[in-house]
Scaffold this active site. Structure first.
Site, mmCIF file in Angstrom:
data_model
loop_
_atom_site.group_PDB
_atom_site.id
_atom_site.type_symbol
_atom_site.label_atom_id
_atom_site.label_comp_id
_atom_site.label_asym_id
_atom_site.label_seq_id
_atom_site.Cartn_x
_atom_site.Cartn_y
_atom_site.Cartn_z
ATOM 1 N N HIS A 133 0.825 -1.211 0.000
ATOM 2 C CA HIS A 133 0.000 0.000 0.000
ATOM 3 C C HIS A 133 0.861 1.264 0.000
ATOM 4 O O HIS A 133 1.999 1.264 0.491
ATOM 5 C CB HIS A 133 -0.903 -0.014 1.233
ATOM 6 C CG HIS A 133 -1.964 1.025 1.235
ATOM 7 N ND1 HIS A 133 -1.796 2.266 1.816
ATOM 8 C CD2 HIS A 133 -3.221 1.025 0.719
ATOM 9 C CE1 HIS A 133 -2.906 2.969 1.675
ATOM 10 N NE2 HIS A 133 -3.784 2.246 1.005
ATOM 11 N N GLU A 175 1.332 -7.353 2.965
ATOM 12 C CA GLU A 175 -0.071 -7.257 3.371
ATOM 13 C C GLU A 175 -0.670 -8.641 3.553
ATOM 14 O O GLU A 175 -0.185 -9.629 2.984
ATOM 15 C CB GLU A 175 -0.869 -6.461 2.335
ATOM 16 C CG GLU A 175 -0.396 -5.025 2.192
ATOM 17 C CD GLU A 175 -1.268 -4.195 1.267
ATOM 18 O OE1 GLU A 175 -2.506 -4.380 1.280
ATOM 19 O OE2 GLU A 175 -0.715 -3.366 0.525
ATOM 20 N N SER A 179 -5.506 -5.059 -1.345
ATOM 21 C CA SER A 179 -6.760 -4.326 -1.467
ATOM 22 C C SER A 179 -7.296 -4.182 -2.877
ATOM 23 O O SER A 179 -8.484 -3.940 -3.062
ATOM 24 C CB SER A 179 -6.602 -2.931 -0.854
ATOM 25 O OG SER A 179 -5.585 -2.200 -1.523
ATOM 26 N N HIS A 207 -7.292 -5.417 5.341
ATOM 27 C CA HIS A 207 -8.408 -6.079 4.651
ATOM 28 C C HIS A 207 -8.550 -7.545 5.053
ATOM 29 O O HIS A 207 -9.417 -8.240 4.513
ATOM 30 C CB HIS A 207 -8.217 -5.962 3.138
ATOM 31 C CG HIS A 207 -8.256 -4.556 2.646
ATOM 32 N ND1 HIS A 207 -9.423 -3.918 2.265
ATOM 33 C CD2 HIS A 207 -7.272 -3.638 2.485
ATOM 34 C CE1 HIS A 207 -9.166 -2.690 1.888
ATOM 35 N NE2 HIS A 207 -7.859 -2.485 2.008
ATOM 36 N N LYS A 239 -12.868 -0.687 8.106
ATOM 37 C CA LYS A 239 -13.325 -1.600 7.047
ATOM 38 C C LYS A 239 -14.268 -2.626 7.661
ATOM 39 O O LYS A 239 -15.410 -2.306 7.940
ATOM 40 C CB LYS A 239 -12.114 -2.202 6.338
ATOM 41 C CG LYS A 239 -11.248 -1.118 5.682
ATOM 42 C CD LYS A 239 -9.986 -1.650 5.080
ATOM 43 C CE LYS A 239 -9.195 -0.550 4.389
ATOM 44 N NZ LYS A 239 -8.686 0.491 5.318
#
Length: 391
Positions: A133, A175, A179, A207, A239
């Site tokens: 990200h 991650e 995403s 996520h 989220k």
């Protein structure tokens, strides 16, 4: 007077179909949203568990506001840290099976702030997954650490980089769930490599938390990672947990260091206590209502099965599914056509994704139903199918 480059940069964005603008919504969370008086089925929300309109969260917010007011009015190190903040930190640490945790105002601030703080020396080496990200990239490359990127999920290349590194301290950054593609990182493989090369491992699980794991603890729990002081997990609340903010879970020594040295934490106003109270309610729902994870998994599989074989999608193992459109122009065209049919989706274009890989980002939540999924898939088959034939 303005900056000399602004007009030309904006003009360039428009000619390349990369111009971005905001859409004011009358109602924006949950299964349905309303824009300029028109109602749409919302497939762009990160409200994966469908908790944003839950009565338990609303009641907790109201109780928090009545008890603590609307704002913390100070940073955590001044007067912004309450017993509710402490309770939330302890709940998260217990939930994620981590020694300690620290609250941040946003996930972006947590990522960029922690990597900036840990990268104070040139003897530190950061090794980032290629699809990390923007907040991770900013934090790493704005620090003094030597930062390198390895091919997405390429454990072999990462291992070679670590073997050839002379850095005194090493941090692998990746991650849990990516995403834009919706694929799950090989967190277990990364952890094995980290232990082998005596490196630390930072997992952005924004996520993954809420969606993966037996009680929604995220990818680290789902992949049964061997825990240790080398492991750092970042989770967000905005989220699946449907509130606002983020947390870093890690060793007691790490959290103590961040409290004393992380500028993003030290100089930011603490999240409102009411928000912390609502997040506690959200986590408790997440831990017990397993049907929400089961439902989004089933709906995600249904969506994939309804798409025509000619339509290419990302290799998703989550409720985030990217539907490739090719060009930026195609993505914008499909977004508008689907909007005309009552569906709200977002066209994802460079630099968020690589050039030539523009897509529609479909996010499926526990509030959707079989009819929503089937109708969306049918419309995508029609609109994107014609678009690809004509282009």
């Amino acid at each position: 007077m303005t900056f000399s480059f602004i007009q030309s940069q904006i003009a360039h964005q428009k000619t390349q179909n990369l111009y971005r603008s905001r859409k004011e919504l009358d109602k924006g969370t949950g299964r349905l949203l309303i824009h300029q008086g028109e109602q749409y089925i919302n497939f762009s929300s990160n409200d994966y568990l469908g908790l944003s309109q839950h009565d338990d969260l609303k009641s907790a917010y109201i109780r928090g506001i009545n008890q603590f007011g609307c704002s913390s009015s100070s940073s955590s190190l001044v007067t912004g840290y309450t017993k509710v903040h402490q309770e939330l930190e302890e709940l998260i640490a217990d939930w994620l099976e981590a020694p300690k945790c620290l609250l941040f105002s946003t996930g972006f601030s947590a990522n960029s702030g922690v990597l900036s703080t840990l990268g104070q020396n040139k003897s530190t080496g950061y090794f980032l997954d290629k699809l990390s990200h923007a907040s991770l990239i900013d934090g790493a490359f704005n620090s003094k650490a030597l930062s390198r990127r390895f091919k997405h999920n390429d454990i072999s290349q990462l291992s070679n980089m670590l073997s050839n590194s002379n850095c005194e301290d090493k941090l692998i950054v990746a991650e849990g769930v990516y995403s834009m593609d919706g694929d799950v990182g090989d967190v277990s493989g990364l952890n094995d490599v980290a232990i082998k090369h005596q490196a630390n491992l930072y997992i952005d699980d924004a996520h993954g938390v809420g969606v993966l794991g037996s009680t929604g603890q995220g990818t680290i729990a789902q992949q049964n990672l061997k825990k240790g002081s080398h492991l750092i997990q970042m989770i967000t609340f905005g989220k699946a947990l449907a509130t606002q903010g983020a947390a870093i879970a890690g060793s007691e020594e790490l959290i103590d260091y961040l409290v004393n040295r992380c500028r993003d934490y030290i100089y930011s106003t603490a999240m409102p206590a009411a928000n912390a109270m609502a997040t506690i309610a959200s986590i408790k729902l997440c831990q017990t209502e397993h049907w929400r994870r089961e439902k989004i998994s089933a709906l995600s599989q249904l969506f994939k099965s309804k798409l025509d074989a000619s339509i290419e999608i990302t290799d998703s193992q989550s409720s985030i599914i990217g539907v490739f459109t090719g060009s930026e122009e195609n993505a914008l065209y499909c977004q508008e056509q689907l909007k005309n049919r009552g569906f709200w989706l977002t066209a994802i274009r460079p630099p968020t994704v690589e050039k030539g890989k523009s897509r529609l980002r479909v996010t499926i939540t526990a509030n959707h139903n079989d009819k929503d999924i089937s109708e969306l898939a049918n419309c995508i088959n029609e609109v994107l199918g014609k678009c690809l034939q004509n282009k």
